[in-house]
Design an enzyme around this catalytic site. Structure first.
Site, PDB file in Angstrom:
ATOM      1  N   ASP A 169       0.839  -1.203   0.000  1.00 13.82           N
ATOM      2  CA  ASP A 169       0.000   0.000   0.000  1.00 13.82           C
ATOM      3  C   ASP A 169       0.876   1.257   0.000  1.00 13.82           C
ATOM      4  O   ASP A 169       1.842   1.317  -0.745  1.00 13.82           O
ATOM      5  CB  ASP A 169      -0.926  -0.049   1.234  1.00 13.82           C
ATOM      6  CG  ASP A 169      -2.285   0.567   0.979  1.00 13.82           C
ATOM      7  OD1 ASP A 169      -2.349   1.790   0.810  1.00 13.82           O
ATOM      8  OD2 ASP A 169      -3.277  -0.171   0.955  1.00 13.82           O
ATOM      9  N   HIS A 222      -3.532   6.027   3.335  1.00 11.71           N
ATOM     10  CA  HIS A 222      -4.302   4.842   2.940  1.00 11.71           C
ATOM     11  C   HIS A 222      -3.751   3.568   3.582  1.00 11.71           C
ATOM     12  O   HIS A 222      -4.504   2.756   4.126  1.00 11.71           O
ATOM     13  CB  HIS A 222      -4.302   4.722   1.416  1.00 11.71           C
ATOM     14  CG  HIS A 222      -5.282   3.754   0.859  1.00 11.71           C
ATOM     15  ND1 HIS A 222      -4.960   2.422   0.642  1.00 11.71           N
ATOM     16  CD2 HIS A 222      -6.576   3.899   0.476  1.00 11.71           C
ATOM     17  CE1 HIS A 222      -6.018   1.808   0.127  1.00 11.71           C
ATOM     18  NE2 HIS A 222      -7.015   2.680   0.017  1.00 11.71           N
ATOM     19  N   SER A 264     -11.416  -0.953  -0.179  1.00 12.23           N
ATOM     20  CA  SER A 264     -10.062  -0.925   0.395  1.00 12.23           C
ATOM     21  C   SER A 264     -10.073  -1.247   1.873  1.00 12.23           C
ATOM     22  O   SER A 264      -9.109  -1.797   2.406  1.00 12.23           O
ATOM     23  CB  SER A 264      -9.447   0.471   0.245  1.00 12.23           C
ATOM     24  OG  SER A 264      -9.031   0.706  -1.049  1.00 12.23           O
TER      25      SER A 264
END
Length: 281
Positions: A32, A65, A226
């Site tokens: 990520d 994220h 996600s």
């Protein structure tokens, strides 16, 4: 979100009950944007938290994220498997656009770690999608190597079979649900979630509590497949802490214990009506 995945029916009991091992000894690679290691969610855990490899400059999470995802996998209070090891592999971030090659680099790096130590119990969480067949090919090889591969279905309200790695049958592909407000709580597919026969199962993915990068104590909320995928990565870590399941077997076990036929809104989006449920203690 955690309360929803440990029980079959509403009303929620305001508890999250899971196996005592809590994923101990399992390595979950979060491929990520890196991880904000100073966040309180990653302090004082039995499992380690680190960013082991970067393909994008520094290992700092300048996007957030990866930190969001990692906190759901195994954060101290927000995580599904809070004793699992969380290992970041940074493939994108500010000034480093997400490219096919970096996704493949991230997957290949995790495969190398498995090859170096075949006995390691490894889950790979990829909370992104790609139209590129090469990403699917890399994911397929990772599963063949014994890696439990979990991917987000995507957030475009289209057929998940149009994207990789979700199109790969051996990958565990996760779509997103939301919980309607009390008193008549129900599970619905979110408006944005991808769907279709390539989806393995659903997990919570709307207004999910997550660790942010604004400060070491920031807890915010987010939505997206996600955030659904790391629920499943954490659940597989819970299974592997007490077993030596193959990727095929862990996927079968997820399907067996999943909560069935509770999700509303699938009429025109034909998808397996299965909601993640974590193993019982």
């Amino acid at each position: 979100n955690l309360d929803r995945i440990d029980q079959e029916n509403f009303p929620l009991d305001l508890k999250y009950i899971y196996p005592d091992s809590a994923g101990a000894g399992v390595d979950v690679f979060v491929v990520d944007t890196g991880i904000f290691l100073d966040h309180e969610e990653f302090q004082g855990r039995q499992g380690k938290t680190e960013v082991e490899k970067t393909f994008c400059g520094t290992n700092l999470d300048d996007d957030g994220h990866g930190t969001n995802v990692a906190s759901i996998v195994g954060g101290k209070t927000l995580g599904v498997a809070n004793n699992a090891n969380i290992i970041g592999v940074k493939i994108t971030g500010k000034g480093c656009p997400l490219k096919t090659q970096n996704i493949i680099n991230g997957i290949t790096y995790v495969m190398q770690q498995k090859a170096n130590n075949p006995g390691r119990k490894i889950v790979l969480n990829l909370s992104t999608t790609s139209p590129d067949f090469a990403v699917g090919e890399a994911a397929s090889k990772a599963v063949e190597a014994g890696i439990h591969f979990v991917a987000a279905a995507g957030n475009r309200n289209i057929n998940a079979c149009s994207l990789y790695p979700g199109k790969i049958e051996t990958v565990t592909t996760v779509a997103a649900t939301k919980i309607t407000t009390p008193p008549n709580q129900q599970d619905w597919i979110t408006d944005f979630s991808n769907w279709g026969k390539c989806v393995t199962l659903f997990a919570p993915g709307e207004d999910v509590p997550i660790a942010g990068i604004g400060s070491p104590s920031e807890i915010t909320s987010g939505s997206g497949t996600s955030l659904s995928a790391p629920h499943v990565s954490g659940a597989i870590a819970l299974m592997l802490a007490n077993s030596d399941l193959t990727p095929e077997q862990s996927k079968e076990e997820l399907l067996k214990i999943a909560t069935k036929d509770k999700i509303i809104g699938l009429d025109f989006r034909k998808t397996a009506n299965l909601l993640l449920r974590v193993p019982s203690p």
